[in-house]
Design a protein around this motif. Structure first.
Motif, PDB file in Angstrom:
ATOM      1  N   ALA A 161      29.771 -15.629  -8.770  1.00 22.19           N
ATOM      2  CA  ALA A 161      28.565 -14.516  -8.819  1.00 22.19           C
ATOM      3  C   ALA A 161      28.632 -13.585 -10.094  1.00 22.19           C
ATOM      4  O   ALA A 161      29.988 -13.409 -10.311  1.00 22.19           O
ATOM      5  CB  ALA A 161      28.798 -13.695  -7.402  1.00 22.19           C
ATOM      6  N   ALA A 162      27.675 -13.096 -10.403  1.00 21.18           N
ATOM      7  CA  ALA A 162      27.477 -12.417 -11.644  1.00 21.18           C
ATOM      8  C   ALA A 162      26.653 -11.088 -11.351  1.00 21.18           C
ATOM      9  O   ALA A 162      25.434 -11.581 -11.051  1.00 21.18           O
ATOM     10  CB  ALA A 162      27.519 -12.948 -12.813  1.00 21.18           C
ATOM     11  N   GLY A 163      26.707 -10.203 -11.726  1.00 19.63           N
ATOM     12  CA  GLY A 163      26.039  -8.862 -11.837  1.00 19.63           C
ATOM     13  C   GLY A 163      25.038  -8.584 -12.791  1.00 19.63           C
ATOM     14  O   GLY A 163      25.639  -9.021 -14.173  1.00 19.63           O
ATOM     15  N   SER A 164      23.826  -8.223 -12.864  1.00 16.29           N
ATOM     16  CA  SER A 164      23.102  -7.588 -14.010  1.00 16.29           C
ATOM     17  C   SER A 164      22.283  -6.279 -13.614  1.00 16.29           C
ATOM     18  O   SER A 164      22.145  -6.168 -12.453  1.00 16.29           O
ATOM     19  CB  SER A 164      22.260  -8.945 -14.435  1.00 16.29           C
ATOM     20  OG  SER A 164      21.171  -9.066 -13.298  1.00 16.29           O
ATOM     21  N   LEU A 165      21.759  -5.918 -14.791  1.00 13.53           N
ATOM     22  CA  LEU A 165      21.068  -4.357 -14.550  1.00 13.53           C
ATOM     23  C   LEU A 165      19.853  -4.739 -15.153  1.00 13.53           C
ATOM     24  O   LEU A 165      19.906  -4.920 -16.406  1.00 13.53           O
ATOM     25  CB  LEU A 165      21.776  -3.215 -14.943  1.00 13.53           C
ATOM     26  CG  LEU A 165      21.371  -2.049 -14.713  1.00 13.53           C
ATOM     27  CD1 LEU A 165      20.876  -1.657 -13.409  1.00 13.53           C
ATOM     28  CD2 LEU A 165      22.254  -0.896 -15.647  1.00 13.53           C
ATOM     29  N   GLY A 204      20.696  -5.978 -18.779  1.00 11.56           N
ATOM     30  CA  GLY A 204      22.097  -5.816 -19.210  1.00 11.56           C
ATOM     31  C   GLY A 204      22.696  -7.266 -18.345  1.00 11.56           C
ATOM     32  O   GLY A 204      22.540  -7.355 -17.338  1.00 11.56           O
ATOM     33  N   VAL A 205      23.655  -8.141 -19.159  1.00 10.77           N
ATOM     34  CA  VAL A 205      24.170  -9.220 -18.514  1.00 10.77           C
ATOM     35  C   VAL A 205      25.555  -9.231 -18.681  1.00 10.77           C
ATOM     36  O   VAL A 205      26.203  -8.790 -19.665  1.00 10.77           O
ATOM     37  CB  VAL A 205      23.566 -10.493 -19.241  1.00 10.77           C
ATOM     38  CG1 VAL A 205      21.972 -10.510 -18.850  1.00 10.77           C
ATOM     39  CG2 VAL A 205      23.956 -10.768 -20.690  1.00 10.77           C
ATOM     40  N   ASP A 206      26.301  -9.957 -17.879  1.00  7.18           N
ATOM     41  CA  ASP A 206      27.841 -10.172 -17.807  1.00  7.18           C
ATOM     42  C   ASP A 206      27.997 -11.091 -18.799  1.00  7.18           C
ATOM     43  O   ASP A 206      27.945 -12.348 -18.490  1.00  7.18           O
ATOM     44  CB  ASP A 206      28.386 -10.509 -16.696  1.00  7.18           C
ATOM     45  CG  ASP A 206      29.878 -10.353 -16.617  1.00  7.18           C
ATOM     46  OD1 ASP A 206      30.416 -10.590 -17.491  1.00  7.18           O
ATOM     47  OD2 ASP A 206      30.308 -10.522 -15.210  1.00  7.18           O
ATOM     48  N   ALA A 213      24.171 -15.780 -15.951  1.00  6.19           N
ATOM     49  CA  ALA A 213      23.585 -14.558 -16.511  1.00  6.19           C
ATOM     50  C   ALA A 213      21.573 -14.740 -16.260  1.00  6.19           C
ATOM     51  O   ALA A 213      21.365 -15.851 -16.092  1.00  6.19           O
ATOM     52  CB  ALA A 213      23.683 -14.375 -17.737  1.00  6.19           C
ATOM     53  N   ALA A 214      21.260 -13.517 -16.233  1.00 10.70           N
ATOM     54  CA  ALA A 214      19.868 -13.519 -16.304  1.00 10.70           C
ATOM     55  C   ALA A 214      18.996 -14.002 -17.405  1.00 10.70           C
ATOM     56  O   ALA A 214      17.922 -14.864 -17.080  1.00 10.70           O
ATOM     57  CB  ALA A 214      19.075 -12.013 -16.217  1.00 10.70           C
ATOM     58  N   VAL A 215      19.793 -14.400 -18.361  1.00 10.90           N
ATOM     59  CA  VAL A 215      19.273 -15.247 -19.484  1.00 10.90           C
ATOM     60  C   VAL A 215      20.565 -15.909 -20.001  1.00 10.90           C
ATOM     61  O   VAL A 215      21.775 -15.491 -20.139  1.00 10.90           O
ATOM     62  CB  VAL A 215      19.121 -14.463 -20.899  1.00 10.90           C
ATOM     63  CG1 VAL A 215      20.176 -13.504 -21.368  1.00 10.90           C
ATOM     64  CG2 VAL A 215      18.473 -15.335 -21.951  1.00 10.90           C
ATOM     65  N   THR A 216      20.338 -17.460 -20.169  1.00 11.54           N
ATOM     66  CA  THR A 216      21.698 -18.282 -20.264  1.00 11.54           C
ATOM     67  C   THR A 216      21.361 -19.010 -21.599  1.00 11.54           C
ATOM     68  O   THR A 216      20.378 -18.977 -22.273  1.00 11.54           O
ATOM     69  CB  THR A 216      21.775 -19.457 -19.404  1.00 11.54           C
ATOM     70  OG1 THR A 216      20.593 -20.141 -19.543  1.00 11.54           O
ATOM     71  CG2 THR A 216      21.395 -18.995 -17.917  1.00 11.54           C
ATOM     72  N   PRO A 217      22.626 -19.420 -22.163  1.00 13.13           N
ATOM     73  CA  PRO A 217      22.685 -19.990 -23.555  1.00 13.13           C
ATOM     74  C   PRO A 217      21.718 -21.063 -23.627  1.00 13.13           C
ATOM     75  O   PRO A 217      20.971 -21.287 -24.803  1.00 13.13           O
ATOM     76  CB  PRO A 217      24.006 -20.579 -23.608  1.00 13.13           C
ATOM     77  CG  PRO A 217      24.724 -19.672 -22.741  1.00 13.13           C
ATOM     78  CD  PRO A 217      23.888 -19.306 -21.669  1.00 13.13           C
ATOM     79  N   SER A 218      21.378 -21.821 -22.801  1.00 15.07           N
ATOM     80  CA  SER A 218      20.371 -22.933 -22.920  1.00 15.07           C
ATOM     81  C   SER A 218      18.876 -22.573 -23.058  1.00 15.07           C
ATOM     82  O   SER A 218      17.935 -23.233 -23.527  1.00 15.07           O
ATOM     83  CB  SER A 218      20.281 -23.714 -21.527  1.00 15.07           C
ATOM     84  OG  SER A 218      19.974 -23.016 -20.387  1.00 15.07           O
TER      85      SER A 218
END
Length: 508
Positions: A161-165, A204-206, A213-218
C-alpha cells in the motif's frame, strides 16, 4: 448394383470369417470407413452442419474474449500498475446541501474548516503594495494519519500500500487596495480591484513506490519520472494550456520546481495538474504526516472484495474504490458491445449447438431409413442390437470428429477476419456537468473540488481482436463429437428396432 450390395458383402464377410465376433475390431473400422466413403455427400453434409454450429461457438467465444481484452486494456491503467483499489475518507454529510456549511453538523463544519486551510490569507503587504499568497485546500476528501497506510498494508490479502495527498493550491495575487479604493456594489458587497485568483490541483506521491502512485512511470509520455523532491511531473493538458514543457520550472508557494516529465492520466481516471514528492507537499501545505488517499495492491483479483470489506470495517468512515467501480465510468460502443455479448452470446451459442445437433440427428435418421436392407441383413445373420447401434453411432461420431475439425477451421477463419478488418470500438467517459471533450475527442481533465482528483473525460478507440486458444478449439471439437454421438444414438436406436423381415421385403 455393386454399390447397393456393398453392405451385404460386408455382412457376408463377417459370416464367412466366424460371425460378428471374429476379427470384430478390424471389421468395425473397415465397415465404418467404407460406409463413410460410400456416402460422401451425406457424410460431408452432416459434418458441415455440425461444423457450422461449433464454428459459431468458436467465433462467439473468441469475440467475447476479444471484448474482455479490449475492456481490460481500458480499465487496467485506471488503477495504475498493480493497484487494485483506492481508499479515501470522504466527508460524511448528515443532510443535503452544499459544502458551505449547509446540511453539515457542527462537527462536520469543524472538519471542513480544518481541511480547507488555516483561515484568512495573510497578505503581508500594506495598502497599495503588490501581494501574492497561496493556500492549500483539501475538502471532501478528508486527510488522515499516514500511519493508516502501514496498518492497511498489514491486512490479510494485501501485498502493499502507498499513501498520497491531493490538494488544491489556491493563489491570490494583486495589489492591496488603498483607502477608499473599495467600490460599493449592489447589496452592500465590496468589489476588490486588481486582484487575480487561480488554482491548480496538486498530488504528492510516494516516490519509493512508483507502481502504486497516483501517477505511474508508465503514464509519463515525455521526460521521466520523479527522482528528487524539487521535481514535478505535469499533466499533459495543463502543460499545453500554460505552454510548459520538460526542463521548464514552475513556482509553487514561492518555491521553484523543475518539470522533469509530462503524464497523461488514463480515461476515466483521477488527474491532477501537478505531481510532486509527497513529503515536500506535506511540509509545504502544513500537513506533515497526513494523506487523503491510499493505493492498495491485493494478493490476487479474487481477494479484492474481501480486502475492500476488511478495510471499510477497520477504517472508520473510509470509502474503497475498486476496478469494478471504475468500470462504471466507462461508456461507449465498447461497453454496448460487451453488454450485448453478455446477454446474447450464451443464447446464440446454445441455439447454434441445438440446431447443429438437430440437423445431424435428422440426417442420421434419414440415413438409417435408407439402409433398412443393409442393417436388417446384418441382424438376420446374427448381429445383436448392440453391434448395430455401435456401427451407426460410430459412423456418426466419425462425422462429428470431421465436423469438429471443420468448425475449428471456420472459427479460426472468422477470428482472423475480425483481426484483418481492423474493427475499433470507442470507450468514453462523459464530462461532468456536460463539459466538452478535448481537441479531437481526446481526454481532458475536468473538475477538481477542494483537492479531489479530477476525472479524465473524453474518448479513446480500442482495437477489437478475437483471440482463439487451443483449449477453445478442443472444446469445439469435443462438442462436435458429442453432437455426432447424440445423432448416432438416435439413429442407432432406430436401427436396432429394425426386424430382419423388413430387410427381406426390400430384396429384389
Amino acid at each position: 448394383m455393386a454399390d447397393r450390395d456393398f453392405g451385404n458383402s460386408y455382412a457376408a464377410f463377417a459370416l464367412l470369417f466366424g460371425g460378428p465376433d471374429s476379427m470384430a475390431g478390424m471389421f468395425f473400422l473397415a465397415y465404418l470407413s467404407s460406409e463413410l466413403r460410400r456416402r460422401r455427400g451425406r457424410t460431408l453434409l452432416t459434418a458441415i452442419g455440425l461444423g457450422v454450429g461449433v464454428g459459431l461457438v468458436v467465433a462467439v467465444n473468441a469475440l467475447s474474449a476479444g471484448l474482455d481484452d479490449a475492456q481490460q486494456n481500458v480499465l487496467e491503467p485506471l488503477t495504475g500498475v498493480g493497484t487494485d483499489m483506492t481508499v479515501t475518507r470522504p466527508l460524511q454529510r448528515s443532510g443535503g446541501g452544499g459544502f458551505g456549511g449547509q446540511g453539515l453538523s457542527a462537527k462536520e463544519r469543524a472538519q471542513l474548516r480544518d481541511e480547507v486551510g488555516p483561515g484568512p490569507l495573510k497578505l503581508g503587504a500594506k495598502p497599495g503594495e503588490r501581494f501574492k499568497a497561496t493556500n492549500f485546500l483539501a475538502g471532501p476528501q478528508l486527510t488522515f494519519d499516514a500511519g493508516e497506510v502501514a496498518r492497511i498494508a498489514g491486512l490479510d490479502g494485501v501485498t502493499d500500500a502507498a499513501g498520497s495527498l491531493t490538494l488544491t493550491a489556491a493563489t491570490i495575487s494583486g495589489t492591496v487596495p488603498k483607502k477608499g479604493a473599495d467600490t460599493p456594489a449592489r447589496g452592500g458587497a465590496i468589489v476588490r480591484q486588481s486582484v487575480d485568483a487561480n488554482s491548480l490541483s496538486v498530488t504528492g506521491v510516494d516516490r519509493s513506490k512508483p507502481s502504486l502512485a497516483a501517477v505511474t512511470p508508465s503514464q509519463v509520455t515525455s521526460g521521466r519520472y520523479l527522482k528528487a523532491d524539487d521535481e514535478v511531473v505535469l499533466n499533459v493538458s495543463y502543460a499545453k494550456q500554460h505552454g510548459l514543457g520538460v526542463g521548464d520550472t514552475v513556482t509553487l508557494k514561492g518555491r521553484k520546481l523543475k518539470v522533469v516529465g509530462l503524464a497523461q492520466a488514463p480515461l476515466g481516471g483521477s488527474a491532477s495538474d501537478l505531481y510532486m514528492d509527497l513529503g515536500r507537499l506535506q511540509r509545504m501545505s502544513g500537513r506533515e504526516g497526513r494523506v487523503n488517499q491510499v493505493q492498495v495492491r491485493a494478493e490476487n483479483a479474487d481477494a479484492v472484495p474481501a480486502v475492500a470489506k476488511a478495510i471499510e470495517r477497520s477504517f472508520a468512515s473510509s470509502s474503497v474504490t475498486t476496478s469494478a467501480d471504475l468500470a462504471k465510468r466507462i461508456g461507449g460502443s465498447l461497453v454496448d458491445a460487451k453488454n450485448l455479448s453478455s446477454k446474447l452470446g450464451a443464447a446464440l451459442t446454445i441455439v447454434a449447438l441445438v440446431a447443429a445437433f438437430l440437423i445431424a440427428s435428422l440426417l442420421t435418421l434419414a440415413s438409417v431409413a435408407k439402409r433398412v436392407r443393409e442393417l436388417g441383413t446384418l441382424k438376420a445373420i446374427g448381429w445383436p442390437q448392440r453391434l448395430v447401434v455401435r456401427q451407426v453411432a460410430g459412423e456418426s461420431v466419425a462425422q462429428g470428429l470431421l465436423g469438429g475439425v471443420i468448425g475449428a477451421a471456420l472459427g479460426l477463419g472468422a477470428a482472423a477476419l475480425v483481426g484483418a478488418l481492423g474493427i475499433t470500438l470507442q470507450a468514453s467517459v462523459a464530462a461532468q456537468g456536460g463539459g466538452a471533450q478535448g481537441p479531437g475527442g481526446g481526454p481532458v481533465a475536468i473538475g477538481p473540488a477542494f483537492g479531489q482528483g479530477r476525472i479524465t473525460s473524453g474518448s479513446t478507440d480500442v482495437a477489437l481482436g478475437a483471440p482463439v486458444d487451443a483449449r477453445l478449439l478442443l472444446i469445439a471439437i469435443g462438442l462436435a463429437v458429442v453432437g455426432g454421438l447424440v445423432a448416432g444414438s438416435a439413429g442407432g436406436l432406430r436401427a436396432a428396432r429394425l426386424r430382419p423381415a423388413e430387410a427381406l421385403r426390400h430384396i429384389g
